[in-house]
Scaffold this motif. Structure first.
Motif, PDB file in Angstrom:
ATOM      1  N   HIS A   1       0.856  -1.188   0.000  1.00  0.00           N
ATOM      2  CA  HIS A   1       0.000   0.000   0.000  1.00  0.00           C
ATOM      3  C   HIS A   1       0.891   1.236   0.000  1.00  0.00           C
ATOM      4  CE1 HIS A   1      -3.505  -2.441   1.082  1.00  0.00           C
ATOM      5  NE2 HIS A   1      -2.660  -3.099   1.846  1.00  0.00           N
ATOM      6  N   LYS A   2       0.705   2.104  -0.992  1.00  0.00           N
ATOM      7  CA  LYS A   2       1.469   3.352  -1.055  1.00  0.00           C
ATOM      8  C   LYS A   2       0.795   4.354  -0.125  1.00  0.00           C
ATOM      9  CE  LYS A   2       3.617   2.810  -5.511  1.00  0.00           C
ATOM     10  NZ  LYS A   2       4.902   2.535  -4.943  1.00  0.00           N
ATOM     11  N   LEU A   3       1.302   4.403   1.105  1.00  0.00           N
ATOM     12  CA  LEU A   3       0.727   5.279   2.128  1.00  0.00           C
ATOM     13  C   LEU A   3       1.840   6.049   2.823  1.00  0.00           C
ATOM     14  CD1 LEU A   3      -1.720   2.756   3.787  1.00  0.00           C
ATOM     15  CD2 LEU A   3      -2.347   4.680   2.354  1.00  0.00           C
ATOM     16  N   ARG A   4       1.695   7.351   2.887  1.00  0.00           N
ATOM     17  CA  ARG A   4       2.647   8.187   3.611  1.00  0.00           C
ATOM     18  C   ARG A   4       2.061   8.429   4.997  1.00  0.00           C
ATOM     19  NH1 ARG A   4       6.822   9.526   0.247  1.00  0.00           N
ATOM     20  NH2 ARG A   4       7.718  11.089   1.627  1.00  0.00           N
ATOM     21  N   ILE A   5       2.622   7.736   5.973  1.00  0.00           N
ATOM     22  CA  ILE A   5       2.132   7.801   7.347  1.00  0.00           C
ATOM     23  C   ILE A   5       3.287   8.207   8.257  1.00  0.00           C
ATOM     24  CG2 ILE A   5       1.185   6.453   9.263  1.00  0.00           C
ATOM     25  CD1 ILE A   5      -0.062   4.587   7.194  1.00  0.00           C
ATOM     26  N   PRO A   6       3.105   9.254   9.084  1.00  0.00           N
ATOM     27  CA  PRO A   6       4.152   9.595  10.043  1.00  0.00           C
ATOM     28  C   PRO A   6       4.278   8.470  11.074  1.00  0.00           C
ATOM     29  CG  PRO A   6       2.226  10.992  10.358  1.00  0.00           C
ATOM     30  CD  PRO A   6       1.947  10.128   9.177  1.00  0.00           C
ATOM     31  N   LEU A   7       5.499   8.223  11.519  1.00  0.00           N
ATOM     32  CA  LEU A   7       5.717   7.163  12.489  1.00  0.00           C
ATOM     33  C   LEU A   7       6.900   7.490  13.374  1.00  0.00           C
ATOM     34  CD1 LEU A   7       8.321   5.186  11.416  1.00  0.00           C
ATOM     35  CD2 LEU A   7       6.640   4.823   9.632  1.00  0.00           C
ATOM     36  N   GLN A   8       7.008   6.745  14.458  1.00  0.00           N
ATOM     37  CA  GLN A   8       8.147   6.843  15.360  1.00  0.00           C
ATOM     38  C   GLN A   8       9.048   5.641  15.101  1.00  0.00           C
ATOM     39  OE1 GLN A   8       8.753   9.441  17.548  1.00  0.00           O
ATOM     40  NE2 GLN A   8       7.016  10.354  16.487  1.00  0.00           N
ATOM     41  N   LEU A   9      10.348   5.894  15.021  1.00  0.00           N
ATOM     42  CA  LEU A   9      11.340   4.870  14.713  1.00  0.00           C
ATOM     43  C   LEU A   9      12.332   4.816  15.865  1.00  0.00           C
ATOM     44  CD1 LEU A   9      12.810   3.002  12.627  1.00  0.00           C
ATOM     45  CD2 LEU A   9      13.848   5.078  11.723  1.00  0.00           C
ATOM     46  N   HIS A  10      12.617   3.622  16.343  1.00  0.00           N
ATOM     47  CA  HIS A  10      13.541   3.443  17.459  1.00  0.00           C
ATOM     48  C   HIS A  10      14.480   2.286  17.135  1.00  0.00           C
ATOM     49  CE1 HIS A  10      14.868   3.582  21.624  1.00  0.00           C
ATOM     50  NE2 HIS A  10      14.756   2.272  21.657  1.00  0.00           N
ATOM     51  N   ILE A  11      15.768   2.480  17.403  1.00  0.00           N
ATOM     52  CA  ILE A  11      16.713   1.375  17.245  1.00  0.00           C
ATOM     53  C   ILE A  11      16.476   0.450  18.424  1.00  0.00           C
ATOM     54  CG2 ILE A  11      19.123   0.694  17.135  1.00  0.00           C
ATOM     55  CD1 ILE A  11      19.676   3.469  15.884  1.00  0.00           C
ATOM     56  N   TRP A  12      16.073  -0.776  18.116  1.00  0.00           N
ATOM     57  CA  TRP A  12      15.665  -1.728  19.156  1.00  0.00           C
ATOM     58  C   TRP A  12      16.844  -2.072  20.049  1.00  0.00           C
ATOM     59  CZ3 TRP A  12      14.623  -7.536  19.067  1.00  0.00           C
ATOM     60  CH2 TRP A  12      13.724  -7.871  20.062  1.00  0.00           C
ATOM     61  N   GLY A  13      16.629  -1.982  21.359  1.00  0.00           N
ATOM     62  CA  GLY A  13      17.656  -2.306  22.328  1.00  0.00           C
ATOM     63  C   GLY A  13      18.558  -1.128  22.677  1.00  0.00           C
ATOM     64  N   ALA A  14      18.414  -0.002  21.984  1.00  0.00           N
ATOM     65  CA  ALA A  14      19.229   1.181  22.264  1.00  0.00           C
ATOM     66  C   ALA A  14      18.507   2.078  23.262  1.00  0.00           C
ATOM     67  CB  ALA A  14      19.506   1.951  20.981  1.00  0.00           C
ATOM     68  N   ASP A  15      19.282   2.840  24.006  1.00  0.00           N
ATOM     69  CA  ASP A  15      18.699   3.763  24.983  1.00  0.00           C
ATOM     70  C   ASP A  15      18.377   5.125  24.396  1.00  0.00           C
ATOM     71  OD1 ASP A  15      18.751   1.945  27.066  1.00  0.00           O
ATOM     72  OD2 ASP A  15      20.776   2.499  27.674  1.00  0.00           O
ATOM     73  N   GLY A  16      18.636   5.321  23.130  1.00  0.00           N
ATOM     74  CA  GLY A  16      18.412   6.617  22.494  1.00  0.00           C
ATOM     75  C   GLY A  16      16.941   6.939  22.321  1.00  0.00           C
ATOM     76  N   PRO A  17      16.669   8.164  21.890  1.00  0.00           N
ATOM     77  CA  PRO A  17      15.281   8.608  21.703  1.00  0.00           C
ATOM     78  C   PRO A  17      14.653   8.000  20.458  1.00  0.00           C
ATOM     79  CG  PRO A  17      16.781  10.269  20.886  1.00  0.00           C
ATOM     80  CD  PRO A  17      17.633   9.195  21.513  1.00  0.00           C
ATOM     81  N   GLU A  18      13.326   8.148  20.385  1.00  0.00           N
ATOM     82  CA  GLU A  18      12.628   7.771  19.156  1.00  0.00           C
ATOM     83  C   GLU A  18      12.856   8.868  18.131  1.00  0.00           C
ATOM     84  OE1 GLU A  18       8.555   7.118  20.286  1.00  0.00           O
ATOM     85  OE2 GLU A  18       8.976   5.021  20.697  1.00  0.00           O
ATOM     86  N   HIS A  19      12.846   8.497  16.863  1.00  0.00           N
ATOM     87  CA  HIS A  19      13.041   9.448  15.774  1.00  0.00           C
ATOM     88  C   HIS A  19      11.803   9.462  14.901  1.00  0.00           C
ATOM     89  CE1 HIS A  19      17.355   9.907  16.545  1.00  0.00           C
ATOM     90  NE2 HIS A  19      17.266   8.657  16.949  1.00  0.00           N
ATOM     91  N   ARG A  20      11.532  10.597  14.312  1.00  0.00           N
ATOM     92  CA  ARG A  20      10.418  10.698  13.381  1.00  0.00           C
ATOM     93  C   ARG A  20      10.843  10.148  12.032  1.00  0.00           C
ATOM     94  NH1 ARG A  20       6.735  15.727  14.765  1.00  0.00           N
ATOM     95  NH2 ARG A  20       7.193  15.810  16.973  1.00  0.00           N
ATOM     96  N   ALA A  21       9.897   9.523  11.363  1.00  0.00           N
ATOM     97  CA  ALA A  21      10.104   9.002  10.017  1.00  0.00           C
ATOM     98  C   ALA A  21       8.749   9.027   9.326  1.00  0.00           C
ATOM     99  CB  ALA A  21      10.674   7.588  10.063  1.00  0.00           C
ATOM    100  N   GLU A  22       8.728   8.651   8.064  1.00  0.00           N
ATOM    101  CA  GLU A  22       7.475   8.592   7.314  1.00  0.00           C
ATOM    102  C   GLU A  22       7.517   7.387   6.399  1.00  0.00           C
ATOM    103  OE1 GLU A  22       4.645  11.796   5.199  1.00  0.00           O
ATOM    104  OE2 GLU A  22       6.665  11.708   4.379  1.00  0.00           O
ATOM    105  N   SER A  23       6.414   6.644   6.381  1.00  0.00           N
ATOM    106  CA  SER A  23       6.339   5.504   5.461  1.00  0.00           C
ATOM    107  C   SER A  23       6.167   6.020   4.039  1.00  0.00           C
ATOM    108  CB  SER A  23       5.171   4.591   5.822  1.00  0.00           C
ATOM    109  OG  SER A  23       3.950   5.226   5.545  1.00  0.00           O
ATOM    110  N   ILE A  24       6.673   5.270   3.093  1.00  0.00           N
ATOM    111  CA  ILE A  24       6.430   5.523   1.676  1.00  0.00           C
ATOM    112  C   ILE A  24       5.451   4.480   1.172  1.00  0.00           C
ATOM    113  CG2 ILE A  24       7.485   5.554  -0.620  1.00  0.00           C
ATOM    114  CD1 ILE A  24      10.026   6.594   0.825  1.00  0.00           C
ATOM    115  N   ASP A  25       5.691   3.240   1.572  1.00  0.00           N
ATOM    116  CA  ASP A  25       4.705   2.188   1.341  1.00  0.00           C
ATOM    117  C   ASP A  25       4.823   1.138   2.432  1.00  0.00           C
ATOM    118  OD1 ASP A  25       6.601   0.172   0.467  1.00  0.00           O
ATOM    119  OD2 ASP A  25       6.540   1.033  -1.527  1.00  0.00           O
TER     120      ASP A  25
END
Length: 110
Positions: free
Chosen positions: A16-40
């Motif tokens: 599905h070609k959907l542009r949806i804002p999302l939160q991205l996190h490196i699993w197991g890392a203590d860092g913050p979540e980052h913003r990203a956007e889906s393309i599909d």
């Protein structure tokens, strides 16, 4: 042989070609979540655009609201864990990368 003939799509799930804002996190890392956007998106993975410098093999977790057309349920928040399988610099060059993620697990977070 005609090389311009279209090859059949061998994907196992509908994309599905959907542009949806999302939160991205490196699993197991203590860092913050980052913003990203889906393309599909599909049931097995996603193509994202992000400015987070990821590498192939990185374990990530995505948090996003999936629409009913993908889940068959009213829009709900989901968490998806997976691995980065592809990283491509955006064209024209920018700070953003296009990142392919293959999902290992998907679950409704609320």
């Amino acid at each position: 042989m005609n090389n311009s003939a279209a090859l059949p799509d061998r994907r196992l799930t509908q994309r599905h070609k959907l542009r949806i804002p999302l939160q991205l996190h490196i699993w197991g890392a203590d860092g913050p979540e980052h913003r990203a956007e889906s393309i599909d998106l599909s049931g097995r993975g996603a193509l994202l655009e992000t400015d987070l410098p990821l590498r192939v093999g990185s374990a990530v977790e995505l948090q996003l609201e999936l629409p009913e057309e993908i889940t068959g349920q009213p829009t709900t928040e989901w968490r998806c864990r997976g691995r980065v399988v592809r990283v491509v610099q955006c064209v024209p060059p920018s700070r953003h990368l296009r990142v392919g993620v293959h999902f290992n697990s998907l679950y409704m977070s609320r």
